[in-house]
Write a protein that holds these residues in place. Sequence first.
Motif: not given
Length: 1023
Positions: A723-735, A761-772
């Motif tokens: 939500e804060l746009g810190r997508l890389t950090e979001a991806l790390s904790v989701a992994e 499912t959540n990890l997929g959403v974060h990857l999607s937001k990162l354009g992956r």
Amino acid sequence: MAAITDGKPWVTVAGAVMGGIGTAFAPTLLDRLKEQDNAREDLGDVVEPLPDVSGPALLLHASRSVVPFEGRERELEDLLAWCGDPQSGRLRLLTGPGGVGKSRLAVELAKRLGPEWGVLEVRDDAETEALSRWRAVDRWQVLIVVDYAETRTGLSALLHEVAADEGRRVRVLLLARSVGEWWRQLGAESARVRQMVAAAGAEGIVLTERVAADKSDHDLVAEAVPYFAAALNVEAPQRFEVELGEGPHRILDLHATALVVVLRSMRSDADAVTVEVEDVLEELLGHERRYWVQTARMQGFHQGVHGLSTLMLEQTVAVGTLLGARDRGQAAEVVGRVPGGTASVVVADWLRELYPPDDDREWLGRLRPDRLAELHVTQKLSDSGELLTACLENLDERQGRHALVTLARAAQELEAAGKILQRLLPLVADDVGSIPAPRETLVALYEVLPYPSLVLAEAHALLAQRILDSTPADAEAGERARWLSSVGAHLAALGSPAEALPAEQEAVTIYRQLAEVYPDRYLPELARSLANLSVRFSELGRPAEALPPTEEAVTIRRQLVEVYPDRYRPDLAHSLTGLGVRFSELGRPAEALPLTEEAVAIYRQLVDAYPDRYRSDLARSLTGLVVNLAEFGRLTEALPVAEEAVAIYRQLVDAYPDRYRSELTHSLTNLGNCFSELGRPAEALPVAEEAVTIRRQLAEVYPDRYRPDLALSLTNLGNCFSELGRLTEALSVAEEAVTIRRQLAEVYPDRYRPDLALSLTNLGVHLSKLGRPAEALPLTEEAVAIYRQLAEVYPDRYRADLAKSLVNLAVRFSELGRPAEALSAAEEGTIIHRQLAEVYPDRYRADLAKSLVNLGIRFSELGRPAEALPAEQEAVAIYRQLAEVYPDRYLPELARSLANSGIDFMELGRLADALLFTEEAITIRRQLAEIYPDPYRADLARSLANLGTIFVGLGRLVEALSADQETVAIYRQLAEIYPDRYRADLVDSLSNLGLTFSELIRSAESEKARQEAERIQDGYRNT
């Protein structure tokens, strides 16, 4: 607690019988006693005589009354009135943590009763015949005092004897550190005992830390100093400083502080001494150690090949305190357990002189006060595994019980003691254990263990199972039901609800049969067991089965409250909270909310009366209220409730970290969710990070129990980062969350595969937001596959999850440009949700509407707006109905479906219809953005952008310009706060604004908007 006297240390019998009797009356009673030697000798077996003072710490013993009694006037008046009223019940309970003054209050009560009362303090294991032996000596009125009531296995027998007594007035005062299962079970005894317990109240008289409202802790310390100086025959220090920190503190700690002030001033040449309350028990132990060393040196123990070091002296006192001894020979064996020591009667005699026995049937006494003894024993056993092993080998039954109960009392406040017990209990509870522990000892140990406790959770389960297994075949059915229910609760606490369910079901069956025959006695137990059964069904994801037992429990408890309001209101509040949760699980928030509000109201009243007892229950009910309010979208109301729950749990964690850290993380999770839903992710983030930190610590110590919770907190933290746009950090904790849940699902597939699917499912959403999206797709497909398998086995539980995962799968296919596959997944998800909504409309209509919205988008992507529109229109109709009942919750969804319908009308060229739906969406979103600007301004901007496009199509360029300018203004503000998230939207809105200016032949302004858009775009690329 020793025998209560009026100034002199009487011999064993006189001291006990004379407790609280004035000296002027003493000769008459003594004459009678001389005529009844046999009865007097028998009575000596059940009383606790007064110990002699040895080390300075014994000056703190309640029976010494070194400092005059003050405060607790209301409690004392209540007890005096109870003793003086012939119509009062015979039983009272006095509870409070160690050191708050329970024993001192009992001493004062005995003094104030006057010469017409005798006082009998019952030693451990003597409850069964205490009153009959007293009556053999005297028929006069008597106050019976039972300390550590929660550990007394003969308490039921004593109360039955009291209930049947026909002599002069008898009163029983129980002292306990807390109420618990032991007290509840007394309330399930015979009718006469049950009436006594009911009259005493659900909580009894609860002593808190504050002694006197008109005096500060500093005042109490200052007033106590001269009395301890007089007791030590020294001049009272005139100058001293006391560092107390936040209070109030327990009176024992304050008096210990005053004693340390005097002791330190005796050894210091400084003008003033400074004492910190946190250090006083340790410092008192230091003074006791010096006393041990000095007396040992006088006897030459430090000399020779077998001389005792200071450490060995300390360990000798610890062993003697822990085990005691019945005679000189056993005492010699006890002191010989010290590593490097020998069995010595000389050392045993020295130890006996240090701390004379309180009981004629004991040969060794113990360090006092009890909190000091518990601290010393815990420290020595924690420091030396060799000593611990030696202390717990080849014990007789009495020593084994004494040691285990002492450690259990210590575990209520010392985590180290709990860890020792956790190591020992397998030896105790196992049939071939090395420590003698008959069933009675196991029960006493179970009662005194602190609950709830992270450290001792497995110990509770182990003990309960062992006690259940040792229940005699001819025991009454209620006894078996009690331990079945306990086993179920502890197995569930360890994360095994499937194993817990059969035990609770059997308990309910037994209690139901008993309640039909003995309703007064067993209806409360049936209600409790039904409430537990409901929780077990809920933990297994069977909410429809969980609801009826909870409703039945509430019905029973409402009936009980009408008859015994003081006793059963806490139980009713607990059931109301549970029923609210059940309704929420079934998607019936309108029925859940008033129940939870009623529970909170009851707990608030209880906290006003008993703050220490019910704060945790209030916090738990507040946590439920947060969820209910959030379900209605009443987030501004939910937020302060969530903050209050967190504040309460923080206070509880400060006092009892072992018990409440896990509860704190639950309340932090709710608080973070509130901030997030209110569009305040920056405030949600530190809350989510704190929850992760705590659960990471817990998972390091208890991985099996807390890794699942850690994964959940990591999931929430990832959403905050996103939500804060810190997508890389979001991806790390989701992994990390996925990794944990994969490991758990490999070991416990039935239990953790659903959680794994959610994390995938959540990890997929974060990857999607990162354009992956290509990396996101297989994760989402795996989640769908898991839910498909689960739905085949448990359709009622997992078809809804399958439908949601299909919605996500449709989005992933769409992002990869595979609209046909996206449509297929969306259609399947909608079919499932439609079937569910037909059976459970209240629960699944909202999910159906969401699926319809997704289906409409998929049709639009395929260029089939004519098929998209009916789906969107159906969604609008559902959301209209829901928003009429729950406007706070569903107005945002209604606005979204209206906006989507507007887009469909635009694609069909029906601009007038598009304008109508889009303007309604904007009206709703304006209202929402005024109340909740952070979460809804972006939605408003999107609708305004669509409105501008519609106006351009209708040739209403001036109105289009106004809409575009407002859109740019909103995105400009958002991009300043969250640049990564909203710069692209700002660029698009500037481009639209430029085109509208161009249509109005305002080329300069058009060029300015275009250049700003390019400048932002170039900056974004460079970044």
